[in-house]
Design a protein around this motif. Structure first.
Motif, short mmCIF file in Angstrom:
data_model
loop_
_atom_site.label_atom_id
_atom_site.label_comp_id
_atom_site.label_asym_id
_atom_site.label_seq_id
_atom_site.Cartn_x
_atom_site.Cartn_y
_atom_site.Cartn_z
N ALA A 101 5.53 -17.79 -18.79
CA ALA A 101 4.36 -18.32 -19.48
C ALA A 101 4.43 -18.00 -20.97
O ALA A 101 3.89 -18.75 -21.80
N ASP A 206 -3.57 -21.74 -21.10
CA ASP A 206 -2.68 -20.74 -20.52
C ASP A 206 -3.27 -20.40 -19.15
O ASP A 206 -4.27 -19.68 -19.06
N ALA A 208 -1.64 -18.90 -16.62
CA ALA A 208 -0.73 -17.97 -15.92
C ALA A 208 -1.46 -17.20 -14.82
O ALA A 208 -0.89 -16.94 -13.76
N SER A 229 3.25 -19.18 -14.84
CA SER A 229 4.26 -18.13 -14.71
C SER A 229 4.53 -17.87 -13.23
O SER A 229 3.59 -17.68 -12.45
N LYS A 232 3.44 -14.26 -11.52
CA LYS A 232 2.03 -13.96 -11.30
C LYS A 232 1.55 -14.55 -9.97
O LYS A 232 0.44 -14.27 -9.55
N GLY A 240 9.03 -19.81 -15.49
CA GLY A 240 7.72 -20.39 -15.75
C GLY A 240 7.83 -21.88 -15.93
O GLY A 240 8.89 -22.47 -15.72
#
Ligand SMILES: *Cc1c(COP(=O)(O)O)cnc(C)c1O
Length: 431
Positions: A101, A206, A208, A229, A232, A240
């Motif tokens: 990410a 974002d 993630a 990502s 995660k 990612g």
């Protein structure tokens, strides 16, 4: 007080609904307990098995067009791309593989800033973004861009009307995270998406922390770029993806990595084939589990919260009470020194509200942004519940935290004064 056994099998104390330690039970937990799933997650065995053949046997380069080794690798990468796309609700061709990410955020923000330079130089983001967004914006500022960093309310939410007010004629990108990695707060992404669309401004998120944990669809959110990502969501580290909208509008990016023109020129470099396969498998597995896992984690989180609040006073819940990641609980323990509490919780992997930089221990900028002072930020713990955690572990962790915080507070004159009704530095009331 007797110290807790640290052996691999450990008898736990059951906590009843009132938080009172009642009786020993025969429930067991294995130490150490991992409760830091916002930092990273283990690769699920099923995911690892999907990756395994792509190291030694099916090792081909997907860019090799002249033989079956390349074709086999390419087919695997494209199947994985479709799996990631399916989870995000986009077309496979809209997925660009990245190293994580961090790289996805860099590519989205720098790539847009470079491609739309003629249109403008202004970006809008928030104060509580991940460093991969904040530091990218800071670099762009040094290169002549202007950045508006929106504040958040005391639950960590960006106000969409603030976003709209910050828009200028030269605004080229809005970048607001879907879920915060420290406090778990979910942002009103769909509302911000509507505003961005109405003004014809590109919108990056974002995600993630969000991908694989809660259902999402890029069209519902009206996002144009989205970072994800693998590690995660139970995939491998160093992997990612960036979603880049192809139609309405077609987003153009200036690539940040030059080379062989892989990924349709958007990101050069030979693909991490096992990584792609692992991320794809992790997304497919997450999609299946979206039916049940968010509800299970939410119940575990509420169980942990109820136990802590019944066993301790002077606690503060950081982040939004309901609009938050199901597995995230971030709590400030007033009158307790955070590092001491972490030390006391040996055998339990959680994170504190402090960030160790090279020289000093800084309070978390996210906790400061939601109104905590440095002291309270240092006295904060993030519990990150995930797939491996059980009710037994949750109860054990709650009991250990209550026991440790109680012991540490017994040494605190300030806590004594607060109990006597003396208003110590305007501290928290039991809440
Ligand atoms: C973990 C994380 C990142 C960085 O992802 P990597 O894949 O580790 O580079 C970015 N943003 C958020 C919100 C994260 O939680």
């Amino acid at each position: 007080m007797s110290s807790w056994p640290t052996g691999p099998r450990d008898v736990i104390i059951a906590i009843d609904a009132t938080g009172a330690k009642t009786q020993s039970t025969h429930m067991t937990v294995t130490l150490p307990i991992y409760m830091d799933h916002m930092a990273t997650t283990p690769v699920t065995h099923e995911v690892f098995e999907a990756m395994r053949p792509y190291f030694c046997e099916r090792f081909g380069n997907p860019a090799s067009r002249s033989h079956s080794f390349g074709w086999v690798a390419e087919e695997a990468v494209e199947q994985a791309r479709a799996q990631v796309a399916h989870l995000l609700g986009c077309k496979a061709a809209e997925i660009v593989w990245t190293s994580g990410a961090t790289e996805a955020n860099n590519l989205a923000i720098k790539g847009v800033a470079a491609a739309y330079r003629e249109k403008g130089r202004h970006l809008i983001t928030s104060q509580i973004e991940h460093h991969a967004v904040l530091d990218t914006c800071r670099r762009l500022e040094r290169e002549g861009c202007e950045v508006t960093r929106l504040p958040v309310d005391n639950s960590g939410r960006v106000d969409p009307t603030d976003v709209e007010r910050a828009i200028r004629k030269d605004t080229i990108l809005i970048s607001i995270m879907a879920a915060n990695n420290e406090i778990g707060t979910l942002q009103p992404i769909a509302e911000i998406g509507r505003i961005a669309k109405r003004h014809g401004i590109l919108f990056h998120t974002d995600a993630a922390q969000y991908v694989g944990k809660l259902p999402l669809a890029v069209d519902d959110w009206q996002v144009d770029l989205l970072s994800a990502s693998a590690h995660k969501c139970y995939g491998p580290k160093g992997m990612g993806a960036l979603y880049v909208r192809m139609t309405k509008p077609r987003v153009t990016l200036v690539p940040q990595m030059d080379g062989g023109g892989h990924e349709k020129g958007r990101r050069s470099g030979t693909l991490n084939v096992p990584g792609c396969v692992g991320f794809g498998a992790a997304c497919a597995l997450a999609e299946r589990e979206l039916q049940t896992e968010p509800a299970r984690l939410l119940a575990l989180r509420e169980r942990l919260r109820d136990a802590l609040w019944s066993g301790l006073d002077y606690l503060r819940l950081n982040g939004h009470p309901t609009e938050r990641l199901p597995g995230n609980l971030n709590v400030s323990f007033e009158f307790v020194e955070g590092e001491s509490l972490l030390m006391a919780l040996k055998g339990i992997a959680v994170s504190s509200g402090s960030a160790c930089t090279s020289a000093t221990v800084e309070p978390s900028y996210v906790l400061l942004a939601i109104g905590l002072n440095a002291e309270l930020a240092h006295a904060s713990i993030r519990f990150g519940l995930g797939r491996s955690n059980t009710e037994e572990e949750t109860d054990y962790v709650a009991a250990r935290v209550i026991e440790s915080a109680t012991r540490l507070r017994a040494l605190s004159p300030l806590y004594e004064m607060a109990l006597d009704g003396i208003d110590v530095k305007g501290g928290l009331r039991a809440c």
